[in-house]
Design a protein around this motif. Sequence first.
Motif, short mmCIF file in Angstrom:
data_model
loop_
_atom_site.label_atom_id
_atom_site.label_comp_id
_atom_site.label_asym_id
_atom_site.label_seq_id
_atom_site.Cartn_x
_atom_site.Cartn_y
_atom_site.Cartn_z
N LEU A 106 32.74 -9.15 -44.05
CA LEU A 106 34.15 -9.37 -44.36
C LEU A 106 34.54 -8.68 -45.67
CD1 LEU A 106 36.87 -10.91 -43.92
CD2 LEU A 106 35.86 -12.79 -45.22
N ASN A 107 33.75 -8.90 -46.70
CA ASN A 107 34.06 -8.30 -48.00
C ASN A 107 33.96 -6.78 -47.97
OD1 ASN A 107 34.47 -10.38 -50.34
ND2 ASN A 107 32.89 -11.27 -49.04
N ALA A 108 32.94 -6.25 -47.31
CA ALA A 108 32.75 -4.80 -47.28
C ALA A 108 33.88 -4.11 -46.53
CB ALA A 108 31.40 -4.47 -46.63
N SER A 109 34.34 -4.70 -45.46
CA SER A 109 35.38 -4.07 -44.65
C SER A 109 36.78 -4.24 -45.24
CB SER A 109 35.34 -4.62 -43.22
OG SER A 109 35.60 -6.01 -43.22
N VAL A 110 37.08 -5.44 -45.71
CA VAL A 110 38.43 -5.74 -46.20
C VAL A 110 38.64 -5.25 -47.62
CG1 VAL A 110 40.05 -7.59 -46.75
CG2 VAL A 110 38.70 -7.70 -44.65
N ASN A 111 37.68 -5.53 -48.50
CA ASN A 111 37.86 -5.21 -49.92
C ASN A 111 37.51 -3.78 -50.28
OD1 ASN A 111 38.63 -7.86 -50.34
ND2 ASN A 111 36.57 -8.54 -50.88
N VAL A 112 36.57 -3.18 -49.55
CA VAL A 112 36.12 -1.83 -49.89
C VAL A 112 36.52 -0.80 -48.83
CG1 VAL A 112 34.13 -0.46 -50.64
CG2 VAL A 112 34.15 -2.92 -51.04
N GLY A 113 36.76 -1.26 -47.61
CA GLY A 113 37.15 -0.34 -46.55
C GLY A 113 35.99 0.32 -45.85
N PHE A 114 34.81 -0.29 -45.89
CA PHE A 114 33.65 0.28 -45.20
C PHE A 114 33.71 0.00 -43.70
CE2 PHE A 114 30.43 0.07 -48.97
CZ PHE A 114 31.15 1.07 -49.61
N SER A 115 33.38 1.00 -42.90
CA SER A 115 33.11 0.74 -41.48
C SER A 115 31.73 0.08 -41.42
CB SER A 115 33.14 2.03 -40.66
OG SER A 115 32.14 2.93 -41.11
N THR A 116 31.66 -1.08 -40.79
CA THR A 116 30.47 -1.94 -40.91
C THR A 116 29.92 -2.31 -39.55
OG1 THR A 116 31.37 -2.86 -42.96
CG2 THR A 116 29.59 -4.09 -41.91
N LEU A 117 28.62 -2.25 -39.43
CA LEU A 117 27.92 -2.68 -38.23
C LEU A 117 27.06 -3.89 -38.58
CD1 LEU A 117 26.96 -2.29 -35.27
CD2 LEU A 117 25.14 -0.84 -36.18
N GLN B 45 36.85 -14.90 -37.37
CA GLN B 45 37.44 -14.03 -38.38
C GLN B 45 36.88 -12.61 -38.28
OE1 GLN B 45 37.16 -15.65 -42.30
NE2 GLN B 45 38.62 -14.22 -43.18
N ILE B 46 35.59 -12.51 -38.08
CA ILE B 46 34.94 -11.19 -37.99
C ILE B 46 35.42 -10.45 -36.75
CG2 ILE B 46 32.73 -10.06 -37.56
CD1 ILE B 46 33.17 -10.80 -40.46
N ALA B 47 35.62 -11.17 -35.64
CA ALA B 47 36.02 -10.53 -34.38
C ALA B 47 37.37 -9.83 -34.50
CB ALA B 47 36.07 -11.56 -33.26
N ASN B 48 38.19 -10.26 -35.46
CA ASN B 48 39.53 -9.68 -35.61
C ASN B 48 39.58 -8.55 -36.64
OD1 ASN B 48 40.74 -11.48 -33.76
ND2 ASN B 48 40.87 -13.07 -35.33
N LEU B 49 38.44 -8.18 -37.21
CA LEU B 49 38.41 -7.12 -38.21
C LEU B 49 38.23 -5.76 -37.54
CD1 LEU B 49 36.21 -8.79 -40.99
CD2 LEU B 49 38.70 -8.64 -40.87
N GLU B 50 39.14 -4.86 -37.80
CA GLU B 50 39.12 -3.55 -37.15
C GLU B 50 37.92 -2.72 -37.56
OE1 GLU B 50 40.10 -0.67 -34.57
OE2 GLU B 50 41.10 -2.62 -34.77
N LEU B 51 37.43 -2.89 -38.78
CA LEU B 51 36.37 -2.04 -39.30
C LEU B 51 34.97 -2.59 -39.03
CD1 LEU B 51 37.84 -0.90 -42.74
CD2 LEU B 51 37.58 0.45 -40.66
#
Length: 345
Positions: free
Chosen positions: A216-227, A267-273
């Motif tokens: 959550l933090n990596a994708s939302v706060n930093v903009g990382f594409s995350t697996l 919450q994670i399921a709704n994150l685009e990244l």
Amino acid sequence: MTDDTPVLLLAHSDPWVRRQLAKDIEERSRLEVVPVASKYDAYATIGTMAEHGHYLAAAITDQTLVDDTGENLLRGINDRYPAAASAILAVSNTGMDAEVYVMSGKRAQLRTDLNRLRSRSRPPHPLVVVTGPEGTQKADEVLATLDRSLTPYKWVQADTQHISVKIDGSKEELIDPHPGEIFRALKLVGVVKRRPNHPYDLVIVGAGPAGLSAALNASVNVGFSTLVIESKIPGGTATTSINPIDNYLGFPQGVSGPALAQLALEQIANLELVDFLPTLEAQAIKKAAHGRYLIQALDATSGENKRYIRRDDTSCVRVKAPHPETSQRKRAHSQPRRILLRSPL
């Protein structure tokens, strides 16, 4: 995961056998096991289950208890809770009630025995209906997947060649599904948005509350594409925790492990990244060309995931590591991108 948590009652008068058998059952079934020493303790325990949002899915007893026989205990349980499956630890079923499943208690046979016992249980609010032949490898795999995710299901014995899985509220029928397909159909994980060889900025191994929080933090706060990779169950061991978690901000009264995991997964399921690949077990990390790394992963189940991996093959997920100056331009206080591994490979 629902508020109706399945519980397995284990009655055995020998404390050493009872403790070891309870441990073996929990490891193989992911069910909450409530061990008791006598018929009296069994009835007292069962009477308080509904108050805690639990229901009796199955009862296993030794042939002889300190205050009665195991058969009498099971007869009393079946009278009060006819939806519960029942089993007795015995060598043969001679003289036993037809509805009582006979278990040897041997470790080598325990997983199969538990799957067959659970298939006899009739939960009060089944979310899934499974239809097919009993005792096959695919049937055992499907039932084990549902048990790990604490999903109440109803088993329907049928003389067919395939296992059918129907989820309440969905018109889709899954035929011989892979565990990952079941997790997605249950909406425990979202749809993968990127191709299998996508160069992710970040790979997180482990999908417990800590791993999902990192995603959550990596994708939302930093903009990382995350697996996110998880080898067992989306939500990690928190999904099977029976003790309240009281060290998370926003839950002053504490929160149950399954409830916390469910909220995090939604919450994670709704994150685009963020992409989530369940049932993958990270094996190794290797440095590749152009500043990239390869995460080698194997399917952690007995089936095939044709989209991403085959059971006996190795699948590589690419991770891109850009130049540090790129990260500095994007966010002054950020560090160069790296692989985040939550547990040793």
